[in-house]
Design an enzyme around this catalytic site. Structure first.
Site, PDB file in Angstrom:
ATOM      1  N   LYS A   1       0.829  -1.227   0.000  1.00  0.00           N
ATOM      2  CA  LYS A   1       0.000   0.000   0.000  1.00  0.00           C
ATOM      3  C   LYS A   1       0.850   1.259   0.000  1.00  0.00           C
ATOM      4  O   LYS A   1       0.649   2.153  -0.832  1.00  0.00           O
ATOM      5  CB  LYS A   1      -0.902   0.004   1.231  1.00  0.00           C
ATOM      6  N   ASN A   2       1.803   1.345   0.915  1.00  0.00           N
ATOM      7  CA  ASN A   2       2.526   2.611   1.049  1.00  0.00           C
ATOM      8  C   ASN A   2       3.516   2.859  -0.088  1.00  0.00           C
ATOM      9  O   ASN A   2       3.955   3.988  -0.286  1.00  0.00           O
ATOM     10  CB  ASN A   2       3.185   2.711   2.433  1.00  0.00           C
TER      11      ASN A   2
ATOM     12  N   CYS B   1      -5.322   8.541   8.674  1.00  0.00           N
ATOM     13  CA  CYS B   1      -5.615   7.992  10.003  1.00  0.00           C
ATOM     14  C   CYS B   1      -5.188   8.971  11.085  1.00  0.00           C
ATOM     15  O   CYS B   1      -4.199   9.686  10.940  1.00  0.00           O
ATOM     16  CB  CYS B   1      -4.876   6.667  10.201  1.00  0.00           C
TER      17      CYS B   1
ATOM     18  N   ARG C   1       0.155  15.162  12.941  1.00  0.00           N
ATOM     19  CA  ARG C   1       0.842  14.668  11.742  1.00  0.00           C
ATOM     20  C   ARG C   1       1.236  15.856  10.870  1.00  0.00           C
ATOM     21  O   ARG C   1       0.615  16.144   9.850  1.00  0.00           O
ATOM     22  CB  ARG C   1      -0.057  13.681  10.976  1.00  0.00           C
TER      23      ARG C   1
ATOM     24  N   ASP D   1       3.717   0.522  12.109  1.00  0.00           N
ATOM     25  CA  ASP D   1       2.474   0.040  11.490  1.00  0.00           C
ATOM     26  C   ASP D   1       2.143  -1.399  11.894  1.00  0.00           C
ATOM     27  O   ASP D   1       1.108  -1.932  11.482  1.00  0.00           O
ATOM     28  CB  ASP D   1       2.544   0.169   9.959  1.00  0.00           C
TER      29      ASP D   1
ATOM     30  N   ARG E   1      -8.988   0.439   3.699  1.00  0.00           N
ATOM     31  CA  ARG E   1      -8.033   1.388   3.095  1.00  0.00           C
ATOM     32  C   ARG E   1      -6.726   0.688   2.763  1.00  0.00           C
ATOM     33  O   ARG E   1      -5.964   1.166   1.927  1.00  0.00           O
ATOM     34  CB  ARG E   1      -7.721   2.520   4.084  1.00  0.00           C
TER      35      ARG E   1
HETATM   36  C1  EPZ Z   1       4.239   6.888   6.588  1.00  0.00           C
HETATM   37  O1  EPZ Z   1       3.589   8.040   7.105  1.00  0.00           O
HETATM   38  C2  EPZ Z   1       3.171   5.846   6.419  1.00  0.00           C
HETATM   39  N1  EPZ Z   1       2.147   6.363   5.516  1.00  0.00           N
HETATM   40  C3  EPZ Z   1       2.572   5.477   7.757  1.00  0.00           C
HETATM   41  O2  EPZ Z   1       1.741   4.366   7.533  1.00  0.00           O
HETATM   42  C4  EPZ Z   1       3.662   5.066   8.740  1.00  0.00           C
HETATM   43  O3  EPZ Z   1       3.103   4.910  10.029  1.00  0.00           O
HETATM   44  C5  EPZ Z   1       4.763   6.119   8.802  1.00  0.00           C
HETATM   45  O4  EPZ Z   1       5.247   6.408   7.473  1.00  0.00           O
HETATM   46  C6  EPZ Z   1       5.967   5.690   9.637  1.00  0.00           C
HETATM   47  O5  EPZ Z   1       6.495   4.494   9.121  1.00  0.00           O
HETATM   48  C7  EPZ Z   1       2.353   6.338   4.202  1.00  0.00           C
HETATM   49  O6  EPZ Z   1       3.366   5.866   3.715  1.00  0.00           O
HETATM   50  C8  EPZ Z   1       1.269   6.883   3.359  1.00  0.00           C
HETATM   51  P1  EPZ Z   1       6.599   9.952   8.723  1.00  0.00           P
HETATM   52  P2  EPZ Z   1       4.326   9.423   7.098  1.00  0.00           P
HETATM   53  O7  EPZ Z   1       6.705  11.227   8.007  1.00  0.00           O
HETATM   54  O8  EPZ Z   1       5.264   9.469   5.961  1.00  0.00           O
HETATM   55  C9  EPZ Z   1       7.081  13.294  12.126  1.00  0.00           C
HETATM   56  C10 EPZ Z   1      -0.173   3.026   7.756  1.00  0.00           C
HETATM   57  O9  EPZ Z   1      -0.777   2.540   8.746  1.00  0.00           O
HETATM   58  N2  EPZ Z   1       7.023  14.256  11.025  1.00  0.00           N
HETATM   59  O10 EPZ Z   1       7.659   8.915   8.529  1.00  0.00           O
HETATM   60  O11 EPZ Z   1       3.308  10.485   7.201  1.00  0.00           O
HETATM   61  C11 EPZ Z   1       5.733  12.619  12.349  1.00  0.00           C
HETATM   62  O12 EPZ Z   1       4.895  13.412  13.165  1.00  0.00           O
HETATM   63  C12 EPZ Z   1       0.331   4.446   7.795  1.00  0.00           C
HETATM   64  O13 EPZ Z   1      -0.004   2.435   6.677  1.00  0.00           O
HETATM   65  C13 EPZ Z   1       7.264  15.586  11.296  1.00  0.00           C
HETATM   66  O14 EPZ Z   1       7.499  15.979  12.437  1.00  0.00           O
HETATM   67  O15 EPZ Z   1       5.171   9.309   8.445  1.00  0.00           O
HETATM   68  C14 EPZ Z   1       6.129  11.306  12.966  1.00  0.00           C
HETATM   69  O16 EPZ Z   1       6.309  11.447  14.345  1.00  0.00           O
HETATM   70  C15 EPZ Z   1      -0.165   5.218   8.951  1.00  0.00           C
HETATM   71  N3  EPZ Z   1       7.187  16.478  10.257  1.00  0.00           N
HETATM   72  C16 EPZ Z   1       7.492  10.988  12.315  1.00  0.00           C
HETATM   73  O17 EPZ Z   1       7.936  12.224  11.760  1.00  0.00           O
HETATM   74  C17 EPZ Z   1       6.919  16.073   8.990  1.00  0.00           C
HETATM   75  O18 EPZ Z   1       6.881  16.936   8.092  1.00  0.00           O
HETATM   76  C18 EPZ Z   1       7.480   9.970  11.204  1.00  0.00           C
HETATM   77  O19 EPZ Z   1       6.451  10.277  10.264  1.00  0.00           O
HETATM   78  C19 EPZ Z   1       6.710  14.718   8.731  1.00  0.00           C
HETATM   79  C20 EPZ Z   1       6.764  13.817   9.770  1.00  0.00           C
END
Ligand code: EPZ
Length: 430
Positions: free
Chosen positions: A22-23, A117, A122, A307, A399
């Site tokens: 998915k991702n 979600c 986020r 995840d 989803r």
């Molecule tokens: C991706 O989300 C995945 N989603 C998420 O999967 C997954 O939980 C996550 O990566 C972590 O592995 C998709 O790929 C669509 P991050 P993403 O940016 O990219 C902070 C699922 O269940 N952060 O790696 O949005 C954030 O708050 C989903 O399939 C900032 O501070 O996650 C978090 O604490 C849910 N500023 C950490 O980084 C930013 O601009 C990691 O988030 C971006 C992120």
């Protein structure tokens, strides 16, 4: 509205085929916007997040042809608009990839702040910082991101990620593939789907090196050409079914996986007493004895994936002894714990840590999915529980899990999706 009705207590036996990731799919489909030609993409999972991103591309003017259930041809040579419809963008988190892809290809993008979600705060500040480093003007107004490149083209730069972020790393790649000159992303995320996005783009003529390490170098090219690409198997879907076998007992051959991607999950299940036999692209997962406690902290790849946190916590709720689970990526991801408690689990959450005291069994109950992985965890709990459970809000589960009902039924699970009756109108007491 559908709900799942599950009669638990049956061990799972048989074989299951894992779908495309998915991702990876939700990033690779927007990445087709960068391509000046037709992309044939195989192994796309049939899930609602994919349906939404395909609809968005079509709204922008892409020609999308369905070849079969999991193969699509996407041709973005006649894009009419760089403005992503608000209602569609809000339906998924990954709509942020439209900003990087549109900005990279057309030098402009208008996308509303993404939905998805509820995992706590986020932000997308790292994404926006990356676009700015590449020379884009970013304006946030009325819930929209307006992004514009000077003379329609970004310029390569060094981007340092303050925090490891999957989405920001992919977005920086998307924005820089067609930029002028060299881009270096430091402290990049290393998840398998980052490598998959880079492989997709490289197969269409991009020049990206180092994906899968924490420094990624991208030499901008003038244009990308069409081609064929197959998406990797879904690490988290495979991990979810491994966790299901761990919780219910039984023996299941999990097909179409990349064993290396599963190591972080396999290692923990083995500590818990689950047998996992690895072959070239399959895993045989078997649980006959009692589950043992363990401690887990979620971390960016190659650490244990956030995840999989709800699913593994559910399995630990049935293990002997007390386990500690620490969420190391998201601020809050324990909303499902109250639902597990309704089923008899003994879990106390303190901020980012869950103290999981194993119980002998769970008992079926009416429960509600609050997000995708929480929903998957509740399916696992219900499959292992004594008696009947009903899970509502299953649109979250759909989803991200292709054919979850038929895949589980083929393993002997007693699970059905039924139409929930509309709520009766409130009586007029006025
Ligand atoms: C991706 O989300 C995945 N989603 C998420 O999967 C997954 O939980 C996550 O990566 C972590 O592995 C998709 O790929 C669509 P991050 P993403 O940016 O990219 C902070 C699922 O269940 N952060 O790696 O949005 C954030 O708050 C989903 O399939 C900032 O501070 O996650 C978090 O604490 C849910 N500023 C950490 O980084 C930013 O601009 C990691 O988030 C971006 C992120």
């Amino acid at each position: 509205m559908q709900k799942y009705v599950i009669h638990g207590g049956h061990p799972l036996f048989g074989e299951i085929e894992i779908s495309g990731a998915k991702n990876a799919a939700v990033a690779i489909i927007p990445a087709a916007l960068l391509v000046d030609g037709c992309c044939r993409i195989e192994n796309i999972p049939q899930i609602s997040d994919v349906t939404v991103v395909m609809e968005i591309l079509q709204e922008l003017g892409a020609d999308v042809r369905t070849i079969n259930k999991n193969t699509f041809e996407i041709d973005c040579r006649h894009i009419r608009s760089c403005r992503v419809p608000d209602e569609l963008a809000r339906r998924m988190r990954a709509s942020y990839y439209l900003i990087g892809a549109l900005l990279g290809r057309f030098g402009e993008a208008q996308v509303s702040m993404p939905g998805g979600c509820d995992l706590g705060v986020r932000p997308i500040d790292l994404h926006l910082k990356s676009f700015k480093a590449l020379g884009a003007d970013i304006d946030l107004q009325g819930g929209f991101v307006y992004a514009q490149a000077p003379q329609k083209r970004l310029t390569g730069a060094t981007i340092y990620m303050d925090q490891v972020s999957v989405g920001a790393t992919i977005n920086a790649i998307l924005a820089s593939v067609l930029a002028n000159g060299l881009t270096v992303i430091e402290n990049a995320a290393k998840e398998p789907h980052i490598v998959d996005v880079a492989n997709f783009l490289n197969s269409m003529g991009a020049n990206i090196m180092g994906a899968g390490t924490d420094v990624i170098k991208i030499h901008g090219v003038e244009s990308l050409h069409g081609g064929t690409y197959s998406i990797i198997p879904d690490q988290i879907e495979a991990g979810t079914y491994m966790a299901a076998v761990a919780a219910t007992g039984g023996s299941v051959l999990i097909r179409n996986i990349i064993p290396k991607h599963m190591d972080c999950i396999t290692a923990k299940l083995v500590e818990m007493g689950v047998e996992v036999e690895e072959n070239e692209d399959t895993l045989l997962v078997r649980r006959t004895g009692k589950l043992q406690k363990t401690n887990i902290k979620t971390l960016p790849y190659p650490g244990f994936p956030t995840d999989m946190q709800p699913q593994i916590t559910t399995v630990l709720s049935l293990a002997e002894g007390t386990s500690l689970v620490t969420e190391g990526v998201w601020g809050s991801r324990y909303r499902y714990v109250d639902e597990l408690k309704r089923m008899g689990a003994n879990i106390q959450v303190d901020d980012k840590t869950a103290v999981v005291e194993g119980v002998d069994h769970l008992t079926g109950a009416p429960i509600q999915a609050y997000d995708l992985r929480a929903g998957a965890a509740l399916v696992i709990a219900a499959l292992a529980a004594h008696g009947q459970s009903e899970i509502t809000q299953v649109q979250y589960i759909e989803r991200g899990y292709e054919d979850i009902i038929s895949k589980l039924r083929a393993l002997g699970a007693d699970i059905r999706s039924v139409e929930e009756p509309e709520e009766a109108p409130a009586a007029n007491v006025g």
